[in-house]
Design an enzyme around this catalytic site. Structure first.
Site, PDB file in Angstrom:
ATOM      1  N   ASN A   1       0.879  -1.169   0.000  1.00 47.61           N
ATOM      2  CA  ASN A   1       0.000   0.000   0.000  1.00 47.61           C
ATOM      3  C   ASN A   1       0.914   1.216   0.000  1.00 47.61           C
ATOM      4  OD1 ASN A   1      -1.759   2.078   0.535  1.00 47.61           O
ATOM      5  ND2 ASN A   1      -2.195   1.455   2.647  1.00 47.61           N
ATOM      6  N   TRP A   2       1.022   1.852  -1.155  1.00 48.25           N
ATOM      7  CA  TRP A   2       1.986   2.956  -1.274  1.00 48.25           C
ATOM      8  C   TRP A   2       1.482   4.248  -0.627  1.00 48.25           C
ATOM      9  CZ3 TRP A   2       3.945   2.542  -7.084  1.00 48.25           C
ATOM     10  CH2 TRP A   2       4.614   1.320  -7.243  1.00 48.25           C
TER      11      TRP A   2
ATOM     12  N   HIS B   1      -9.594   1.639   4.770  1.00 49.28           N
ATOM     13  CA  HIS B   1      -8.314   1.715   5.477  1.00 49.28           C
ATOM     14  C   HIS B   1      -8.483   2.633   6.688  1.00 49.28           C
ATOM     15  CE1 HIS B   1      -4.182   2.802   6.414  1.00 49.28           C
ATOM     16  NE2 HIS B   1      -3.849   1.665   5.832  1.00 49.28           N
TER      17      HIS B   1
ATOM     18  N   GLU C   1      -5.824  -4.799  10.464  1.00 49.02           N
ATOM     19  CA  GLU C   1      -4.765  -3.819  10.689  1.00 49.02           C
ATOM     20  C   GLU C   1      -5.027  -3.077  12.000  1.00 49.02           C
ATOM     21  OE1 GLU C   1      -2.686  -2.671   6.810  1.00 49.02           O
ATOM     22  OE2 GLU C   1      -4.383  -1.338   7.018  1.00 49.02           O
TER      23      GLU C   1
ATOM     24  N   GLY D   1       2.316   2.198  10.818  1.00 46.25           N
ATOM     25  CA  GLY D   1       3.303   3.267  10.689  1.00 46.25           C
ATOM     26  C   GLY D   1       4.023   3.585  11.991  1.00 46.25           C
TER      27      GLY D   1
ATOM     28  N   SER E   1       3.118  -2.291  10.380  1.00 46.94           N
ATOM     29  CA  SER E   1       4.552  -2.453  10.613  1.00 46.94           C
ATOM     30  C   SER E   1       5.098  -3.827  10.200  1.00 46.94           C
ATOM     31  CB  SER E   1       4.902  -2.136  12.069  1.00 46.94           C
ATOM     32  OG  SER E   1       4.566  -0.783  12.356  1.00 46.94           O
TER      33      SER E   1
ATOM     34  N   GLY F   1       2.704  -1.156   4.298  1.00 42.80           N
ATOM     35  CA  GLY F   1       2.812   0.262   3.963  1.00 42.80           C
ATOM     36  C   GLY F   1       4.265   0.639   3.734  1.00 42.80           C
ATOM     37  N   GLY F   2       4.883   1.247   4.747  1.00 36.48           N
ATOM     38  CA  GLY F   2       6.244   1.778   4.635  1.00 36.48           C
ATOM     39  C   GLY F   2       7.246   0.854   3.947  1.00 36.48           C
TER      40      GLY F   2
HETATM   41  P1  PGA Z   1       2.693   0.233   7.699  1.00 32.66           P
HETATM   42  O1  PGA Z   1       1.239   0.515   7.061  1.00 32.66           O
HETATM   43  O2  PGA Z   1       3.188  -1.065   7.106  1.00 32.66           O
HETATM   44  O3  PGA Z   1       3.547   1.404   7.268  1.00 32.66           O
HETATM   45  O4  PGA Z   1       2.527   0.139   9.160  1.00 32.66           O
HETATM   46  C1  PGA Z   1       0.335  -0.514   6.822  1.00 32.66           C
HETATM   47  C2  PGA Z   1      -0.933   0.022   6.216  1.00 32.66           C
HETATM   48  O5  PGA Z   1      -1.332   1.151   6.569  1.00 32.66           O
HETATM   49  O6  PGA Z   1      -1.586  -0.638   5.383  1.00 32.66           O
END
Ligand code: PGA
Length: 250
Positions: free
Chosen positions: A9-10, A94, A166, A172, A211, A232-233
């Protein structure tokens, strides 16, 4: 056997040109038949990234949608536009959309429905906040988000849906749910689905997000009810994302 799905997920990162350069790098990752790989890119990058990844085996998705096929909704993007741009998946609900844009379960359920109606796969995100977690409300929050989010989806269509658990406190923050904690909630999600859909939901993929990184991917994927991840990251850098895509179960 449920085929795992590794989804990036960019978020609001990468211009179309940066996204296309990244897609060229993604194509070089050796593909393995026993897993699906997906990148959910910003709207302006959908066409370019889809063209590059066509025939690569890597799926492309969007991060949001407006629940109408067309209409006077200035600034919104319809599922038909997304599909024509090359997407086959759409993230719905999300936690950033729930929190920053105040999306409700009801509204999210309309998105899930229209994405399925248009022949794409919604990834319905559910998960509790830190406060809800501390108050011991994880299961009740997740159950209600699932029940309302899926209210328009019949048993014959449930296998066209992906769920992502999530926990908001893990997104994040660098603080992931432990694989055992996540497994517990995943098992619970499968039980809720079974309660609603009976045997029809056994192939539904339940992803973990929050994360996810190269250091924890193998242990997360070794849990019996974690069928993939939403990243995400760590999906923004080719080194970390390729390591995640090449996970090995312990
Ligand atoms: P993250 O984000 O891997 O940066 O924690 C995950 C997401 O929001 O889908």
């Amino acid at each position: 056997m449920i085929k795992p799905l590794i989804a990036g997920n960019w978020k609001m990162y990468k211009t179309p040109s940066e996204a296309e350069l990244f897609a060229l790098e993604l194509k070089k990752i050796p593909q393995q038949n026993d897993r699906d790989v997906l990148v959910c890119v910003p709207f302006p990058a959908l066409v370019g990234v889809s063209r590059i990844l066509k025939d690569s085996g890597i799926f492309v998705g969007a991060q949001n949608v407006y629940p109408a096929k067309e209409g006077a909704f200035t600034g919104e993007v319809s599922p038909l536009m997304i599909k024509d741009a090359g997407a086959s998946f759409v993230i719905c609900g999300h936690s950033e959309r729930r929190q920053i844009f105040e999306e409700t379960d009801q509204f999210i359920s309309e998105k899930v429905k229209i994405v399925v109606d248009c022949g794409m796969t919604p990834i319905l995100c559910v998960g509790e906040t830190l406060q809800q977690n501390e108050e011991g409300k994880t299961f009740s929050v997740v159950e209600s988000q699932l029940k309302i989010g899926l209210q328009h989806i019949s048993s014959s269509l449930i296998n066209n849906v992906v769920i992502a658990y999530e926990p908001v406190w893990a997104i994040g923050t660098g603080k992931n749910a432990s694989p055992q904690q996540a497994q517990q909630v995943h098992l619970f999600i499968k039980r809720v689905l079974e309660k609603i859909y009976g045997g029809s939901s056994t192939m539904v993929r339940v992803l973990y997000g929050g994360s996810v990184k190269p250091e924890n991917i193998d242990e997360l994927m070794s849990q019996p009810d974690i069928n993939g991840v939403l990243v995400g990251g760590a999906s923004l850098k080719i080194e970390s994302f390729s390591r995640i895509v090449s996970f090995k179960k312990n």
